[in-house]
Scaffold this motif. Structure first.
Motif, short mmCIF file in Angstrom:
data_model
loop_
_atom_site.label_atom_id
_atom_site.label_comp_id
_atom_site.label_asym_id
_atom_site.label_seq_id
_atom_site.Cartn_x
_atom_site.Cartn_y
_atom_site.Cartn_z
N ALA A 1 21.25 3.73 -0.74
CA ALA A 1 20.23 2.75 -0.34
C ALA A 1 19.93 1.73 -1.42
CB ALA A 1 18.95 3.50 0.02
N GLY A 2 20.60 1.82 -2.56
CA GLY A 2 20.32 0.87 -3.64
C GLY A 2 18.86 0.89 -4.04
N LEU A 3 18.35 2.07 -4.34
CA LEU A 3 16.91 2.24 -4.62
C LEU A 3 16.45 1.37 -5.79
CD1 LEU A 3 16.36 6.10 -4.25
CD2 LEU A 3 15.98 4.31 -2.57
N THR A 4 15.27 0.81 -5.62
CA THR A 4 14.66 0.04 -6.71
C THR A 4 13.35 0.66 -7.18
OG1 THR A 4 13.53 -1.38 -5.10
CG2 THR A 4 15.68 -2.12 -5.89
N GLY A 5 12.87 1.70 -6.49
CA GLY A 5 11.61 2.32 -6.90
C GLY A 5 11.31 3.54 -6.05
N VAL A 6 10.24 4.24 -6.44
CA VAL A 6 9.84 5.48 -5.79
C VAL A 6 8.35 5.43 -5.49
CG1 VAL A 6 9.64 7.99 -6.09
CG2 VAL A 6 11.65 6.80 -6.96
N VAL A 7 7.97 6.00 -4.35
CA VAL A 7 6.57 6.21 -3.99
C VAL A 7 6.33 7.72 -3.95
CG1 VAL A 7 4.75 5.78 -2.31
CG2 VAL A 7 6.58 4.10 -2.60
N ILE A 8 5.42 8.21 -4.77
CA ILE A 8 5.09 9.64 -4.78
C ILE A 8 3.89 9.86 -3.86
CG2 ILE A 8 4.46 11.63 -6.19
CD1 ILE A 8 7.08 10.66 -7.08
N THR A 9 4.04 10.73 -2.86
CA THR A 9 2.95 10.99 -1.91
C THR A 9 2.50 12.45 -2.02
OG1 THR A 9 4.48 11.64 -0.13
CG2 THR A 9 3.92 9.30 -0.31
N LYS A 10 1.38 12.72 -1.37
CA LYS A 10 0.84 14.09 -1.23
C LYS A 10 0.57 14.76 -2.57
CE LYS A 10 3.34 14.53 3.15
NZ LYS A 10 4.20 15.34 4.01
N LEU A 11 0.13 13.96 -3.54
CA LEU A 11 -0.24 14.55 -4.82
C LEU A 11 -1.44 15.47 -4.68
CD1 LEU A 11 0.10 11.61 -7.39
CD2 LEU A 11 1.37 13.75 -7.39
N ASP A 12 -2.29 15.19 -3.68
CA ASP A 12 -3.51 15.98 -3.53
C ASP A 12 -3.24 17.38 -3.00
OD1 ASP A 12 -2.64 14.58 -1.25
OD2 ASP A 12 -4.50 15.01 -0.22
#
Length: 504
Positions: free
Chosen positions: A447-458
């Motif tokens: 996907a040619g990633l350019t970044g990450v979103v971290i979810t559900k930290l809670d």
């Protein structure tokens, strides 16, 4: 003027005419900008007692000034809210008023039927039929029951309560910690918004499970004695249990051992040095990308693809990003390119309605995702839209045919809009730990990633996976989510993340 939540500062751009802007205008008002000069007069308002003794006096004074200003701001806006309440309250009172009259009306005919002397069997049967008829024909009081549910039906707008501005709580340790973190980043007391204070509190609560496991062991390990090689061994196991990752753990321990060989390191200094090393790991990919904060470019087409495996929260993250864009004054559009999951288009549509963002979708079953993206880019160009958010289907990194389809979507974007700024963001569920790291490595190539979103930290005790992704996959973390609300997503800030992770 509008507050850009991506860059966390006020920008002079004009917000687009969006339906959600009217409901969300209160946010822009609550943002830091206005005259702080008259407000120190109300400084005695916050009590000083609840503050912890460990807080530095300068930081405490700064927190008092910020609290006084936010409280004065809230008190100024309070009368306008109370002025509207009396108009809304009389309406529900009118509905129950007729009910008492309907009940006696139904009870009035009952005495005559009871007065019949020595009834025969036929009369008893007729009386029972009449009684049944009355009960059948007397739903008039019941007909008024739907009138009372109609009052809650106005409250089906519960998402709007999610979008309401947070309320200022007490001047407690949580407020002073949030204020101290903002002050440490060089902000003035008049530059603090209530929503940023509220976000930091929620981020800290979201990392509570990770912190409880890591910090308690860390503080027990450090103790009151200078750091020793044995202490570093215990620290290594603590970091690995928090899913910080082997590479990040080795880097941190190597730096600590080197420092230990040069001088005696006290526990407080060791903790400060540890925070510094963790921030460096998180910042390295961000600095390498050349973009300290990810934000759409003004007056230009931006296309953001959200990718990831099933169940990590891609669609929810997309809805939160759309809301963030609208409140930051960007024109936005959603492409519902998840054409495989049942009800995916309906879910995206609901998120779009909550923020007043149009959705481009193909209602036919198993439509081509690339065709939906094609239509969305065409619509964005014709309307001059600045940001297109693309929701893609969840796929396992081991499914080559689905990964190839993702590459096809990316090629369509590059071909149709070569001038567009394209971001490919991987959505990771923090609770998946090291499995999330493997996903990042696999998606990066397709996907040619350019970044990450971290979810559900809670809901996770593995918040350290952010460090693993940054150090081993080399991907910058762009956003973090710590809650289910539409505003529980913010641009990633390494300083705030580490402080929330390691705060005592």
């Amino acid at each position: 003027m509008v507050f850009d939540w991506f860059r966390r500062r006020t920008t002079p751009t004009e917000p687009p005419v969006e339906p959600a802007e009217a409901t969300e205008a209160s946010d822009a008002d609550a943002t830091p900008v206005n005259e702080p000069a008259p407000e120190p007069a109300s400084e005695p308002a916050p009590p000083a007692q609840p503050a912890t003794a460990a807080v530095d006096q300068d930081a405490l004074d700064w927190a008092r000034q910020a609290y006084a200003r936010l409280k004065a701001e809230q008190e100024r806006s309070q009368p306008t809210v109370e002025a509207q309440e009396p108009e809304a309250t009389p309406q529900p009172v009118v509905a129950p008023a007729p009910e008492p009259e309907a009940v006696p009306a139904a009870e009035a005919p009952t005495p005559p039927s009871a007065t019949a002397p020595e009834p025969s069997l036929l009369e008893l049967a007729a009386a029972s039929r009449a009684e049944r008829q009355r009960t059948v024909l007397s739903p008039s009081p019941d007909l008024q029951a739907p009138a009372s549910p109609s009052v809650p039906s106005t409250e089906t707008q519960e998402p709007a309560s999610e979008q309401a501005s947070p309320q200022l709580g007490s001047f407690d340790a949580e407020f002073t910690w949030s204020a101290e973190v903002l002050a440490a980043q060089g902000l003035r007391a008049d530059q603090v918004s209530l929503e940023e204070i509220d976000w930091l509190s929620r981020l800290r609560r979201g990392l509570e499970k990770t912190r409880r496991g890591l910090v308690t062991q860390l503080l027990d390990t450090l103790g009151d004695d200078p750091l020793t090689p044995e202490v570093l061994d215990d620290l290594e196991s603590s970091l690995l249990r928090a899913d910080v990752g082997v590479t990040a753990t080795d880097h941190v321990l190597e730096a600590l051992r080197k420092r230990l060989n040069e001088e005696v390191v006290e526990p407080a200094e060791g903790l400060r040095f540890l925070k510094e090393q963790l921030r460096g790991l998180l910042e390295a990919p961000i600095e390498a990308s050349g973009e300290p904060l990810l934000a759409p470019r003004r007056d230009r087409l931006n296309v953001w693809l959200l990718v990831g495996v099933n169940g990590v929260g891609k669609t929810t993250t997309l809805g939160k990003l759309a809301n963030l864009a609208v409140r930051s004054g960007y024109s936005c559009l959603i492409a519902a390119a998840d054409t495989f999951r049942a009800a995916a288009v309906q879910q995206v549509t609901v998120w779009g309605e909550r923020s007043g963002v149009p959705v481009i979708a193909n209602p036919s079953a198993n439509a081509d995702p690339a065709a939906v993206v094609y239509d969305a880019i065409g619509a964005a160009r014709s309307k001059g839209t600045e940001l297109v958010l693309v929701d893609t289907a969840g796929r396992l990194q081991t499914k080559n045919n689905l990964m190839e389809e993702l590459s096809k979507v990316r090629r369509i974007v590059d071909k149709l809009a070569p001038e567009a700024v394209v971001e490919s963001l991987l959505v990771l569920d923090a609770s998946q730990g090291q499995n999330g790291l493997r996903q990042a490595m696999a998606f990066a190539s397709s996907a040619g990633l350019t970044g990450v979103v971290i979810t559900k930290l809670d809901g996770s005790a593995r918040g350290g996976v952010a460090l693993a992704v940054a150090s081993e996959a080399g991907l910058p973390i762009r956003f973090v989510g710590a809650g289910e609300g539409i505003r529980d997503l913010r641009p990633f800030n390494s300083f705030e993340f580490v402080e929330a992770l390691l705060s005592g």
